[in-house]
Write a protein that holds these residues in place. Structure first.
Motif: not given
Length: 660
Positions: A361-387
């Motif tokens: 994921x990339x968050x644009x702070x301003x036109x000269x600055x952006x921050x890259x992150x890793x976004x772990x998205x849970x598949x809540x249809x899977x048993x045990x994902x919320x836990x």
């Protein structure tokens, strides 16, 4: 060790075979060398029980059998070596109790039987040996019971280390009689009560570590007047009251008091709250009493109401707990994450796990600055994902380490369709996983394929070991990662390793951990981990333990060295990676070393200093019996020693440059 050694002259007085690769058992016949004064077999690959013949050497003065694989009991016959002055049996697999017959060794000046699996009480007889002046080291075992008052008989002893056992009761006041002590280590036990006033007589004490116990009461003021003290660690106890502000307490680099929430005052760098006056403390006590009474009255009327509501409405326990867990992080919205990932585009997918996907994921702070992150998205249809989400939040909020992937924030809410949505936002580690480096895609051009030198693999192994040492030994209660494997090790720009994915992590239950001090905790019937890296005891119903992580780490080491996955097929009919390595150990290790693990320098030197020691360490982690596995603090110690040896070999003064 050939049986023909018995053919040597009976006049033999000195025998040293240290730091070789000698395997097997000690052959019979050593008892014939009646004039032998020194026997040194340290740092080899000896196995089996300790030979009772050694106890028939009346002239022996120096016995070193450390850093081998001896198992079973320490023979009672060792108590017959009445001229013995130095005894070292450390770093083996010895178990059972310490024989009381060792108390017969009245000329002993040093005894080291640390890093074994010894249990039972500390024999009073050992603490009554008047000649002990150099070292008494019983650390890293499973010794229990209280510390005998006879410890006060060791009035000329310089170093005492009883750390990392299961010792209980109070620290005896008699320790103050050991007036020559320079080092006193009792950390990592279950000791209670106050720090005894008897310690104030230790006028030459330099190093005192009482951390990770259950000590209570104030910090004694006499500690600030011991001028020789240059290391003091009282962290992770239940100490209370004011902190002294002179002497060693003014030096932040040699003092540790963290994990004592009831301390106050002291120098500003400690950041403890100001100590309240006696009057305000009295008022606080009254306030607490009235608060408790008010709470009880409230509960008396609210519990029936709660029970009635509970029958009609199903509570969302996970969300309630997440609110608590994420209170230290600023929440981020679903729309912000959706925008940062371009609607979770497959082009931004960088990984998949048991309970969901990881996106860049990339968050644009301003036109000269952006921050890259890793976004772990849970598949809540899977048993045990919320836990899994809850478990990972709960683990990550308790830990801080330079080799851990840090959590930035969390998202728990609804997606654009009104469905439940949960995600973790983590720091982005740019160089992918260790798995991608060890097993590059076969379609990758050979000229651009990722390669890791042997030295770089050593550094990565040390990074991961440092994390596990921190999780197992430096926080209370410990955390078991439960899924150590190459795909959960990420590499940054400098190829420094960062451990991630705490979705299966287990925080050991405090009461269970304090009772067993590192023992397992049965938490569920499901086997935690990944096939090939899961320790064998998990499959037979044993609970999660730090020993399980050690096994997984050993498999990781073997994979890093051989380039083979635990689930691969092996030659000669072997069905496991461990047996595959054992067949080559110790003489054919170069034949199974990963061809892409390049190194420079003399092959024999690299073999002696790196390849053989690291393979040996990996096998020590992969012992079938959990209690025989080497502990993570010892792993870190040995890897650091290997790193220093490499630096010396290459003539590199800065060890950080060895890998490059």
């Amino acid at each position: 060790m050939p049986i023909t050694i018995a053919n040597l002259s009976k006049e033999l007085s000195w025998l040293s075979l240290a730091r070789n690769q000698i395997t097997g058992i000690i052959p019979a016949g050593l008892g014939m060398f009646q004039r032998l004064t020194k026997l040194n077999l340290e740092d080899n690959l000896f196995t089996g029980a300790l030979s009772v013949d050694i106890g028939r050497l009346p002239s022996l003065q120096d016995l070193d059998l450390s850093h081998n694989r001896f198992e079973g009991q320490i023979p009672q016959s060792f108590g017959n070596i009445t001229k013995l002055s130095k005894l070292s049996l450390s770093n083996n697999f010895l178990d059972d109790t310490i024989p009381t017959s060792l108390g017969n060794l009245r000329t002993l000046v040093s005894i080291d039987i640390s890093c074994n699996f010894l249990s039972g009480r500390i024999p009073q007889e050992i603490l009554s040996i008047p000649s002990l002046t150099i070292l008494l080291n019983l650390s890293n075992n499973a010794l229990s019971g209280s510390i005998p008052a006879q410890i006060g008989h060791l009035i000329n002893l310089v170093s005492i280390d009883l750390s990392m056992n299961k010792l209980t009761g109070e620290i005896p006041d008699a320790v103050g009689s050991c007036v020559q002590l320079r080092l006193l280590h009792f950390q990592g036990n279950l000791l209670q009560g106050k720090i005894p006033n008897g310690l104030k007589t230790l006028g030459v004490l330099e190093n005192l570590d009482l951390s990770s116990n259950n000590l209570t009461g104030p910090i004694p003021e006499f500690l600030e007047s011991i001028k020789t003290l240059n290391h003091l660690n009282l962290s992770f106890n239940n100490l209370s009251g004011p902190v002294p502000d002179t002497g060693i307490f003014c030096n932040a680099t040699i003092l540790s008091l963290i994990g004592n929430s009831m301390l106050c005052g002291g120098p500003p760098f400690l950041q403890f709250p100001s100590c309240a006056s006696v009057r305000s403390q009295h008022q606080m006590h009254l306030l607490i009493v009235f608060s408790i009474l008010g709470t009880l009255i409230f509960l008396l009327f609210s519990i029936p109401t709660y029970c009635c509501i509970k029958r009609r409405v199903k509570p969302n326990i996970v969300d309630q707990e997440n609110l608590l867990l994420s209170e230290t992080h600023e929440r981020i919205s679903y729309d912000e994450l959706r925008s940062a990932t371009q609607s979770f585009s497959p082009a931004n997918l960088i990984g998949s796990g048991s309970f969901g996907n990881v996106y860049r994921g990339t968050f644009v702070v301003d036109e000269n600055l952006a921050t890259t992150v890793a976004i772990k998205v849970l598949n809540l249809n899977l048993r045990g994902a919320s836990r899994s989400f809850l478990r990972e939040c709960n683990a990550l909020r308790r830990i801080r380490h330079r080799n851990l992937v840090q959590v930035i924030t969390v998202c728990s809410g609804l997606d654009h369709n009104g469905g439940e949505f949960k995600a973790l936002v983590l720091e982005f580690i740019c160089n992918g996983s260790l798995d991608e480096w060890l097993h590059p895609n076969i379609m990758t051009n050979s000229l651009t394929a990722k390669r890791l030198s042997l030295m770089r693999r050593l550094y990565i192994a040390l990074d991961v070991a440092a994390v596990l040492e921190y999780l197992h030994h430096n926080i209370e209660p410990p955390i078991v990662h439960c899924d150590i494997k190459p795909s959960n090790i990420l590499l940054d720009d400098d190829l420094v390793a960062h451990v991630t994915d705490f979705g299966l992590a287990k925080i050991m239950h405090a009461e269970v951990w304090k009772k067993n001090h590192g023992g397992s905790e049965i938490s569920s019937l499901a086997v935690k981990g990944t096939i090939g890296y899961v320790p064998p005891e998990y499959g037979s119903g044993h609970g999660v333990s730090t020993d399980g992580d050690i096994y997984s780490y050993g498999m990781l080491l073997l994979e890093m060295l051989t380039g083979k996955k635990p689930t691969d097929s092996f030659n000669l009919g072997e069905t496991s990676l461990v047996n595959y390595v054992k067949m080559a150990y110790p003489n054919k290790l170069l034949e199974i070393l990963d061809a892409s693990a390049t190194y420079s320098g003399n092959t024999q030197d690299v073999m002696d200093l790196v390849i053989h020691p690291v393979f040996r360490l990996a096998l020590a982690c992969c012992q079938g019996s959990p209690r025989r596995r080497i502990k993570m603090d010892c792993v870190v110690e040995e890897l650091n020693a290997i790193k220093k040896a490499c630096a010396a070999l290459m003539g590199v003064h800065d060890e950080a440059n060895v890998a490059t």
